[in-house]
Structure formats: structure tokens, C-alpha cells
Scaffold this active site. Sequence first.
Site, PDB file in Angstrom:
ATOM      1  N   GLU A  52       0.823  -1.214   0.000  1.00  0.00           N
ATOM      2  CA  GLU A  52       0.000   0.000   0.000  1.00  0.00           C
ATOM      3  C   GLU A  52       0.860   1.268   0.000  1.00  0.00           C
ATOM      4  O   GLU A  52       0.634   2.191   0.767  1.00  0.00           O
ATOM      5  CB  GLU A  52      -0.970  -0.013   1.188  1.00  0.00           C
ATOM      6  CG  GLU A  52      -1.906  -1.211   1.153  1.00  0.00           C
ATOM      7  CD  GLU A  52      -3.007  -1.188   2.200  1.00  0.00           C
ATOM      8  OE1 GLU A  52      -2.778  -0.626   3.283  1.00  0.00           O
ATOM      9  OE2 GLU A  52      -4.085  -1.751   1.926  1.00  0.00           O
ATOM     10  N   ASP A  75      -8.297  -9.319   3.804  1.00  0.00           N
ATOM     11  CA  ASP A  75      -8.061  -8.195   4.706  1.00  0.00           C
ATOM     12  C   ASP A  75      -9.164  -8.085   5.748  1.00  0.00           C
ATOM     13  O   ASP A  75     -10.016  -7.208   5.648  1.00  0.00           O
ATOM     14  CB  ASP A  75      -7.972  -6.892   3.890  1.00  0.00           C
ATOM     15  CG  ASP A  75      -7.573  -5.712   4.757  1.00  0.00           C
ATOM     16  OD1 ASP A  75      -7.121  -5.932   5.890  1.00  0.00           O
ATOM     17  OD2 ASP A  75      -7.717  -4.575   4.298  1.00  0.00           O
ATOM     18  N   GLU A 107     -12.871  -2.595  11.722  1.00  0.00           N
ATOM     19  CA  GLU A 107     -12.811  -1.845  10.468  1.00  0.00           C
ATOM     20  C   GLU A 107     -13.904  -2.276   9.487  1.00  0.00           C
ATOM     21  O   GLU A 107     -14.579  -1.437   8.902  1.00  0.00           O
ATOM     22  CB  GLU A 107     -11.429  -2.044   9.833  1.00  0.00           C
ATOM     23  CG  GLU A 107     -11.310  -1.413   8.455  1.00  0.00           C
ATOM     24  CD  GLU A 107      -9.943  -1.590   7.829  1.00  0.00           C
ATOM     25  OE1 GLU A 107      -9.041  -2.165   8.474  1.00  0.00           O
ATOM     26  OE2 GLU A 107      -9.771  -1.150   6.674  1.00  0.00           O
TER      27      GLU A 107
HETATM   28  O1  GCW Z   1      -7.119  -3.176   6.410  1.00  0.00           O
HETATM   29  C1  GCW Z   1      -6.257  -2.347   5.724  1.00  0.00           C
HETATM   30  C2  GCW Z   1      -6.593  -1.000   6.232  1.00  0.00           C
HETATM   31  C3  GCW Z   1      -5.438  -0.035   6.274  1.00  0.00           C
HETATM   32  C4  GCW Z   1      -4.277  -0.726   6.957  1.00  0.00           C
HETATM   33  C5  GCW Z   1      -3.908  -1.955   6.165  1.00  0.00           C
HETATM   34  C6  GCW Z   1      -2.773  -2.734   6.825  1.00  0.00           C
HETATM   35  C7  GCW Z   1      -2.631   0.221   8.388  1.00  0.00           C
HETATM   36  O2  GCW Z   1      -7.654  -0.477   5.464  1.00  0.00           O
HETATM   37  O3  GCW Z   1      -5.861   1.096   6.979  1.00  0.00           O
HETATM   38  O4  GCW Z   1      -3.181   0.133   7.112  1.00  0.00           O
HETATM   39  O5  GCW Z   1      -4.999  -2.813   6.086  1.00  0.00           O
HETATM   40  O6  GCW Z   1      -3.089  -3.676   7.525  1.00  0.00           O
HETATM   41  O7  GCW Z   1      -1.634  -2.411   6.623  1.00  0.00           O
END
Ligand code: GCW
Length: 708
Positions: free
Chosen positions: A319, A393, A421
Site C-alpha cells: 500500500e 483483509d 474496520e
Molecule cells: O485493512 C487495511 C486497512 C489499512 C491498513 C492496512 C494494513 C494500516 O484499510 O488502513 O493500514 O490494512 O493492515 O496495513
Amino acid sequence: MTLVNPLNTTLRTRCRLVGCSTLIAAMALAVGLRAETGYDLWLRYARLMDPIQRASYRQSAIAIVVQPRSPTSEVIAAELARGLRGLLGVDVPRAVRPRSDGTVIVGTPSTSPLVAALGWTDALVRLGDEGYVIRSTSVGGHAATVIASAGEAGALYGAFHFLRLIQTRRPLARLDIAERPRLERRLLNHWDNLDGSIERGYAGRSLWWPDRVDQRLRDYARANASIGINGASINSVNANPQSLTTPLLEKAAGIAGVLRPYGIRVYLAANFAAPKMLGSLPTDDPLDPAVARWWRAKADEIYRLVPDFGGFVVKANSEGQPGPQDYGRTHADGANVLADAVAPHGGIVLWRAFVYDEAVDPDRVKRAYAEFVPLDGRFRENVFAQVKNGPLDFQPREPFHPLFGAMPRTPLMAELQITQEYLGQANHLVYLAPMWKEVLDADTYAQGPGSLVAKVIDGSLDGQRRTGIAGVANTGRDVNWSGHDFAQANWYAFGRLAWDPGLSAGAIADEWIRMTWGDAPDVVATIRSIMLDSREAFVHYTMPLGLHHVIGGDHYAPMPENTDPRRADWSATYYHRADASGIGYDRTRRGSGAVDQYRLPLRELWNDPATTPDDLLLWFHRLPWDYRMKSGRTLWDELVRSYRRGADEAKGLETRWRTLHGKVDEERYQAVLARLRRQTEDAAAWRDKCLRYFQAFSKGSASDALSR
Ligand code: GCW
């Protein structure tokens, strides 16, 4: 240093929010319930109502002997005094030696002569510094309860366990308890930014950044110690390089100083580009000797300030974060340069496997496995690969991550997400322990049947010495810490499962309810049923039959139409692929082949829709709308049923909660009710929006569902 009394100010705010009046307060008092804010968590130590029960516990707690005087033993003595005063309504004196029956003695054989004289040293050493025994025995001719450990942290955990026995109304006679944690590193990962905001935080701002060290931090430490958490990584994995500058390290040292007596070590998330950004080096190439020197010097500086520093957590080449691949190096090269820097000090590196480079494979869920499995055996011995529970995720339901069981030569640290989340954030009541148990109890078949994920992470499957688990924290400065009063249960459950992945979700809920809400059988039974049903209800209205990621950028509201221009795999349409011919992601051998990242028999079972469990069907398969389900109904009908059922179940949680009016304190009752109402509305919105959207493709009838 800012000193605040979080209780007073926020109690007032919350009263305004829920329309609390003196009338309500009077009503609550009339039924013997004190007004509560949720600040006290599961450490409320509410007075036992039954005087006979109080008297009987009192007989086992006439005095407390805690030896010697050290920061941790002072914490132990204070907690026991506080707990017993709350629960039993008496001040239990601290003594030097037992003078009558009923003394509670806490200590280690190396520091307490009373404990040393018991001759338990070998057994205690076998349980380790964090393990403990709690035994009814005789000391100096007097009946006593001894809480003993080889280490001070174990004595602290034992003291909390002792209090929990009373909090959950267990008998104190003839105790013979021996405990040790199954996992060595039990961490919270905070995604806190240096400006005080929290990534994916729904409970207010950071507990410590920019610069707080207050009573709340001590209470945070108490809460963690009570459930055995022994590490906290205090800044976000999207790490600001500034977090490794001297002024911020000094702040981290201040935090570490508060947490230390509670057995908690501080860890830091490190930005891989720090040598360039902080040290003005021309490169961050992990194989460059100057870069290695920079990391060594940085580690030396950290350990001067924080001698028990745990280590680094790193999100690299994920990311947009920098990483070793920027220099054509591997994740192992990157992890190893940091590992070498902290190794002389006993530190570790938690290298996250949350990577999903589009160039690796068109299917996002296959990418981490593809990148990490070839690196097995190439990491230093003090490196963990930190692996999320599932390959996508933190969705409400995922199959376990195929890396579990696939890297036998690398310790794997499981990463769970406590902050919700993708699970309704701070608005929805979702008890996460059943979801975590599903993963921990999943069979990887890595070494034949019985190769559970829990055995991968506790080291027993592959003979790993280093073991651990991390939970992305849900704490913030909201008075009740977690936004939703029930989100506290997820913090609690994470700690308990980190201690013992074998505990059941129901048993953990039971403990938490009794400590947090009360002991009346109908209260316990009702709350328990709400909690245990909540995760499946959430799945029914957000993720029917394994249909995942039907959301937009807020990761909250339904957005099946979401097509993100930045990345296909941030879209909803990439995952559900709905069109006139069907719905779902084909991960069979005819599709992306993700099933082949799992062992036999899973890869065969999941390759065939007929042998895939319904709740993962559309995770692994793309099927026509009229596909015949095991129930005999069509796929479309089952989807309609699930959305409707989920919305009904959400409403049912609210209805069940309403039966508790007057049986729990009015304050928290109203706060929870307000959120459950929102949950009911949101669940109906999920049902209506998704059915309307998918019906345009399915052409099936959903009129029943939509007309509600
Ligand atoms: O779940 C996603 C989230 C991001 C997060 C990423 C990760 C910290 O949307 O906010 O970043 O995973 O785990 O690195």
C-alpha cells in the site's frame, strides 16, 4: 505531561448524548445499580450483593502479603486491595507474614522467603516467568492462598486471576491452579499516528500521542495485564519516519516506563525508508553496509532509552510503503537488516506479510503466499512473519490464510483485528471471538489432520521456539475506551485467546459479562446469547454465502457498485463480479487457482462447489443465479434469505437487549441501545441496497425482501 480526569469530563458528555437525567439516575439507584461510564472495563470490581457470599470470600482474604517491594509488587498489592475493597467492601490490610488463616501470599521464590520455603521452585520454573500457580495451602501453620510464579509478571497475572475467581463467583477453597501462556508474545498493535489520530480507530484519539502520559495510560496497562497482554506496538504500521527520531523515542521511553511494571514492552513500527529520510543516506538498500550501520546505531539508541524494547513491526512494499523491493531485494533481505540491528539486544522483527502487489497475480488473495513461501528459511531467527488471519483483509469471514502451515521454518505471528474496520466499526455489536476461534481451530493439514492454525502459531506443529499473536487495537480516548461498550469484549477476548487459544468463545464471553455487566442469571444468559449470535448475524447481512468486500472506501456501508479507479482490488465489483450469468469469484483450478494454495483435502473440497461449505461458497466459486444449493433452493433465493435473515437478526439483538432495561445500569443500557438501533437500520440498509443491486442481474424475485 497532561493530567486529566477522563471520568468527570466524559461522564458529563455522555450524559448529554444519551439524554441522561437525574430521574434516570434515581431509577438506577433504586434497583441498586450505580451509574457507569464503561471506563472501568471488566475491572469494575462491583460489590457482591449477597452478604453471605461476601463473608465467605472475606475468610479467604483476611490480609495480603506481597513481597518484595518492587514496582510490580506495588502494582500487585494495589490491585488486590482495590479489587477486594470493591468486591467485598472491606479494606484488606497488607501484612508482612500470615498471622491467621486466610492470608493471600503473592511472590516469586527468588524474592519472597515465604514462597521459597514452599519448595515449589522447580515446578514454577517449568511454568516460566509468566506462568503461575494459585494454591490453597498452609504457611506457618495458617491456611493461606499462595499465588506464586518464577517471575514478577507471572505473579501479577496470578493476582488478576485470583480476583477474576471472585469476580466470576468461583469458590476459593482447595485451589490448585497452574497456568502458563501458550504464546510468548501477546501484542496489541496500535495504528496511532503521531498527531493523535488513529487509522481505523473508532473510539477517539490516541491514548498517548502527541504527548500524553496520564492515569489513563496506567489504567490501560492494568487492563492489558489483567488479560496477559505483554507488548504494545504504539505507532501505526503506516509508520511516520519521525517516530524514530530522538524526541519521539524519548516519548516512547516515557510510555515504556509506565507500562513496564505491568509486564508490557513497547514495540515500534519502523518505516523502511528511515535511513534515507532521517539519516540522509543516499539509499535504503538493506544490503548496503551504511544502511546496516544506520539501523544498528538506531537500535543502540533505542535500547539506551528503552532497555526492554520489544522490536520493530514493519509494513514494507505494501500500500505504497517503502521496502526492500524498491532496491530489487527480498522481504527477507529487508527483515534481516533490522533483525541484525536488534539481535544483540534481544529484540525481534515482526515483518508483515500483508502484501498484494498486482504484478504478482491477478487474484489479490494469492499474492502474499506467492511472495512469502519461497522465502521460508531465509529469515534470521529473530524474525516473525506477521500474517493476517485471512488472505484478503480482515473480512467478516475468510478462510484461514494459506501461509499458516506453509512456512515451517519461519515463526508466524497471527495478526487479528480487534478494531472493527469491516465489522460495523463502533456502531455494530459484533463479538469477534467466534470468528477468531474459527481461524485458530481451522485445520491446515500441513502435517496431516489436526494441524490447526493454533498449533502453527503456538510453535508445536513445527517446533518453533518463538511464538506470538498480535491484535490491532480498538482503544482510544473515548471514556469507555472502545466506542461501543461491547467492543471492550473484543479487547478482552483477544487477550484471553492470546493466553490460551484453546478457550471457547462462550467461556470468554461468560467471564467478561460477569465482570462487566453483572452476575444475575438472566442478564448473563441474555447478553451471552446476544454476543454469541452477533457475528453470524453480521455475516448474514454483509457477507452472505462468502460474498466479500461489498463496500466502498469507508469500509462500512454497502456499496456493491463500487469500482475504484485507483485499484481494481479496492473495488467491490472486482470481488463479486455480478452480471447476468452469475456471481462470485472463481478461485477454483478453472479460475484463479487460489484453492491450490491449500493442502489436501481442502484444495479438492474447495475446488468443487458441492463440497464447499455454504458460508465460503462465493469466496471460491462463481455460480449462476439458479445454481441449486444444498438446501434445494436457488443461489439467488439463498442470498435473499440471508440478507433478510441478517436484518431480522440485527433487530433481534436490539429486542433482546431491551429486555435488560432496569437490569443493567441505565447509562450503558441507553448507550448500547442507541447503537443497536443504528445497527438495525444499517442491517436493513444492507439488505435493501444489496438486493436491489444484485436483483438487476439475477432478475429473480426479491419483492418480499424489498417491500419490508
Ligand atoms: O485493512 C487495511 C486497512 C489499512 C491498513 C492496512 C494494513 C494500516 O484499510 O488502513 O493500514 O490494512 O493492515 O496495513
